[in-house]
Each structure stands twice: as structure tokens, then as C-alpha cells.
Scaffold this motif. Structure first.
Motif, PDB file in Angstrom:
ATOM      1  N   LEU A 138      77.450  68.141 -50.998  1.00 46.56           N
ATOM      2  CA  LEU A 138      76.988  67.581 -49.738  1.00 46.56           C
ATOM      3  C   LEU A 138      78.082  67.578 -48.666  1.00 46.56           C
ATOM      4  O   LEU A 138      79.248  67.317 -48.955  1.00 46.56           O
ATOM      5  N   LEU A 139      77.668  67.859 -47.441  1.00 51.89           N
ATOM      6  CA  LEU A 139      78.563  67.741 -46.293  1.00 51.89           C
ATOM      7  C   LEU A 139      78.384  66.374 -45.662  1.00 51.89           C
ATOM      8  O   LEU A 139      77.284  65.805 -45.683  1.00 51.89           O
ATOM      9  N   SER A 140      79.435  65.835 -45.064  1.00 50.31           N
ATOM     10  CA  SER A 140      79.329  64.554 -44.374  1.00 50.31           C
ATOM     11  C   SER A 140      78.495  64.721 -43.103  1.00 50.31           C
ATOM     12  O   SER A 140      78.361  65.819 -42.565  1.00 50.31           O
ATOM     13  N   GLU A 141      77.930  63.626 -42.616  1.00 48.58           N
ATOM     14  CA  GLU A 141      77.139  63.670 -41.380  1.00 48.58           C
ATOM     15  C   GLU A 141      77.986  64.175 -40.215  1.00 48.58           C
ATOM     16  O   GLU A 141      77.498  64.912 -39.348  1.00 48.58           O
ATOM     17  N   ASP A 142      79.255  63.794 -40.192  1.00 46.77           N
ATOM     18  CA  ASP A 142      80.146  64.214 -39.121  1.00 46.77           C
ATOM     19  C   ASP A 142      80.318  65.734 -39.115  1.00 46.77           C
ATOM     20  O   ASP A 142      80.233  66.383 -38.071  1.00 46.77           O
ATOM     21  N   ILE A 143      80.541  66.302 -40.303  1.00 46.85           N
ATOM     22  CA  ILE A 143      80.715  67.757 -40.415  1.00 46.85           C
ATOM     23  C   ILE A 143      79.430  68.473 -40.039  1.00 46.85           C
ATOM     24  O   ILE A 143      79.445  69.503 -39.346  1.00 46.85           O
ATOM     25  N   ILE A 144      78.288  67.934 -40.484  1.00 52.22           N
ATOM     26  CA  ILE A 144      76.999  68.544 -40.136  1.00 52.22           C
ATOM     27  C   ILE A 144      76.827  68.588 -38.628  1.00 52.22           C
ATOM     28  O   ILE A 144      76.469  69.624 -38.054  1.00 52.22           O
ATOM     29  N   GLU A 145      77.087  67.474 -37.952  1.00 54.55           N
ATOM     30  CA  GLU A 145      76.932  67.424 -36.496  1.00 54.55           C
ATOM     31  C   GLU A 145      77.849  68.433 -35.805  1.00 54.55           C
ATOM     32  O   GLU A 145      77.444  69.117 -34.862  1.00 54.55           O
ATOM     33  N   GLN A 146      79.087  68.521 -36.270  1.00 51.91           N
ATOM     34  CA  GLN A 146      80.041  69.451 -35.667  1.00 51.91           C
ATOM     35  C   GLN A 146      79.591  70.889 -35.829  1.00 51.91           C
ATOM     36  O   GLN A 146      79.647  71.686 -34.886  1.00 51.91           O
ATOM     37  N   ARG A 147      79.122  71.232 -37.021  1.00 52.25           N
ATOM     38  CA  ARG A 147      78.735  72.622 -37.281  1.00 52.25           C
ATOM     39  C   ARG A 147      77.445  73.003 -36.566  1.00 52.25           C
ATOM     40  O   ARG A 147      77.303  74.140 -36.099  1.00 52.25           O
ATOM     41  N   VAL A 148      76.513  72.075 -36.480  1.00 54.17           N
ATOM     42  CA  VAL A 148      75.285  72.343 -35.724  1.00 54.17           C
ATOM     43  C   VAL A 148      75.623  72.573 -34.254  1.00 54.17           C
ATOM     44  O   VAL A 148      75.153  73.536 -33.627  1.00 54.17           O
ATOM     45  N   ALA A 149      76.465  71.699 -33.682  1.00 55.52           N
ATOM     46  CA  ALA A 149      76.857  71.836 -32.281  1.00 55.52           C
ATOM     47  C   ALA A 149      77.570  73.167 -32.040  1.00 55.52           C
ATOM     48  O   ALA A 149      77.335  73.852 -31.035  1.00 55.52           O
ATOM     49  N   SER A 150      78.434  73.549 -32.967  1.00 59.31           N
ATOM     50  CA  SER A 150      79.179  74.792 -32.829  1.00 59.31           C
ATOM     51  C   SER A 150      78.252  76.005 -32.865  1.00 59.31           C
ATOM     52  O   SER A 150      78.388  76.933 -32.065  1.00 59.31           O
ATOM     53  N   ARG A 151      77.284  75.993 -33.786  1.00 60.40           N
ATOM     54  CA  ARG A 151      76.356  77.125 -33.875  1.00 60.40           C
ATOM     55  C   ARG A 151      75.491  77.230 -32.626  1.00 60.40           C
ATOM     56  O   ARG A 151      75.252  78.318 -32.112  1.00 60.40           O
ATOM     57  N   MET A 152      75.034  76.096 -32.123  1.00 65.88           N
ATOM     58  CA  MET A 152      74.230  76.126 -30.892  1.00 65.88           C
ATOM     59  C   MET A 152      75.064  76.618 -29.714  1.00 65.88           C
ATOM     60  O   MET A 152      74.577  77.355 -28.851  1.00 65.88           O
TER      61      MET A 152
END
Length: 199
Positions: A57-71
Motif C-alpha cells: 500500500l501507498l500512503s495517502e500523501d504519496i497517492i495525492e502527489q502521484r495523481v497530481a503529478s500525472r495530471m
């Protein structure tokens, strides 16, 4: 918002940074994907679903960062001068409802919209093909502005940027065969619209 985007870029996995830099300056990007929709073409909800199901599992913080980066990366598709973008996506990918039916339908709608852009050509590789040049796995070919074509492969958190001319030539030939075996862009859009209309 800008601070969040900058933070997302800084926190990106190190193995991805060289590719992302080349992608940003590319005049042509070609994807062959056999497991998912290319990141540049994903909706935000599909991207989030993919990161949320990651194991371990990834942390919520990492998920948010990676989603923002991909967008953030997706501005490439509409920033002038427009790069030529082609992608061959496996039919099974378009039938797998990652994130649930609503997320899946939204992704199909986005692909149809993108496939109608002048600089984007999407093709579907039908599941019933008896010959398939892409059995070696997914890869990307891109041409950075003012530079020679390079390849990129990624699997299981390992990646490889390919600059050797002979290896790139082989990937380019393989991509040509894959495109020839796939449905045409027009046929592919028709299939996506049919899938969207299914209950």
C-alpha cells in the motif's frame, strides 16, 4: 496548487525522472500498452484507483502527489506546439472496469474525446488476433525536440531508457507491426463507443 505540483515532481520515483524530462520536450510520443491505459491518457479517478490498489500500500500523501503529478504531465497533450501522440491499447484493457463502472465509463469517454484530437491517434489491439508483435511487453518510443528517438520500458518498479540506435530501431519496427495488426483509429473509436454503450 503550484507548490503541490512542484512537490509531486520532486517526490516522483527517481527511475522515472529522466523519462518524464524527455517526454516533456517530445515532438512525438508512441505508446504500446498491454495492461493499462497510458498515464498521459488516464482520467484522474482512474489514476487514483490504480495507485489505491497498489501493493504494498501507498500512503495517502504519496497517492495525492502521484495523481497530481500525472495530471500535471497531461498538459503535454494540449500545449503548443502539439506533439504527435499515438497509442495502441489492448482490447482487454478497455473491458476491465478498473475503479468501478462509473470510473471505467469516464475513462472510455476520455479516450474517445482524445482520439478525436488532430494530434492523437488511438488504436485497439483486438483480443482475437492470432499474431501479435507486442508479446514482449509494453514500451514507449519518443522523439525529444532536436534529438534522436529513444525507447523506454517499465515493469515492476524497474525501468530502462533505451538510447542504443539498434535497440531503438528494433522497437520502432516492432511498433510498426503492432500498429498494422491493430484496428485502425476509426475502427478503434467505433469499438470504444460500442463498449461505452454496453450496460
Amino acid at each position: 496548487m503550484e507548490k503541490a505540483k512542484a512537490k509531486a515532481r520532486v517526490r516522483h520515483p527517481a527511475w522515472f525522472r529522466d523519462y518524464a524530462r524527455l517526454e516533456r520536450d517530445a515532438v512525438e510520443i508512441n505508446f504500446y500498452n498491454n495492461h493499462d491505459v497510458p498515464g498521459l491518457l488516464q482520467t484522474q479517478r482512474r489514476t487514483r484507483a490504480l495507485y489505491e490498489m497498489r501493493k504494498p500500500l501507498l500512503s495517502e500523501d504519496i497517492i495525492e502527489q502521484r495523481v497530481a503529478s500525472r495530471m500535471d504531465r497531461q498538459e503535454i497533450l494540449t500545449r503548443w506546439p502539439l506533439p504527435m501522440v499515438t497509442a495502441v491499447i489492448e482490447e482487454v484493457v478497455l473491458r476491465r472496469p478498473i475503479g468501478g463502472l462509473d470510473v471505467h465509463r469516464e475513462q472510455l469517454e476520455r479516450l474517445i474525446k482524445l482520439g478525436r484530437l488532430r494530434n492523437v491517434e488511438l488504436q485497439v489491439m483486438p483480443t482475437d488476433r492470432v499474431e501479435h508483435a507486442g508479446m514482449g511487453g509494453a514500451f514507449v518510443l519518443l522523439i525529444p525536440k532536436g534529438k534522436t528517438q529513444v525507447g523506454y520500458t517499465e515493469a515492476q518498479n524497474s525501468s530502462r531508457l533505451i538510447s542504443d540506435a539498434e535497440e531503438v530501431r528494433i522497437l520502432a519496427a516492432r511498433y510498426g507491426s503492432i500498429r498494422a495488426q491493430a484496428l485502425t483509429p476509426s475502427e478503434s473509436l467505433d469499438l470504444m463507443e460500442d463498449l461505452l454503450g454496453e450496460p
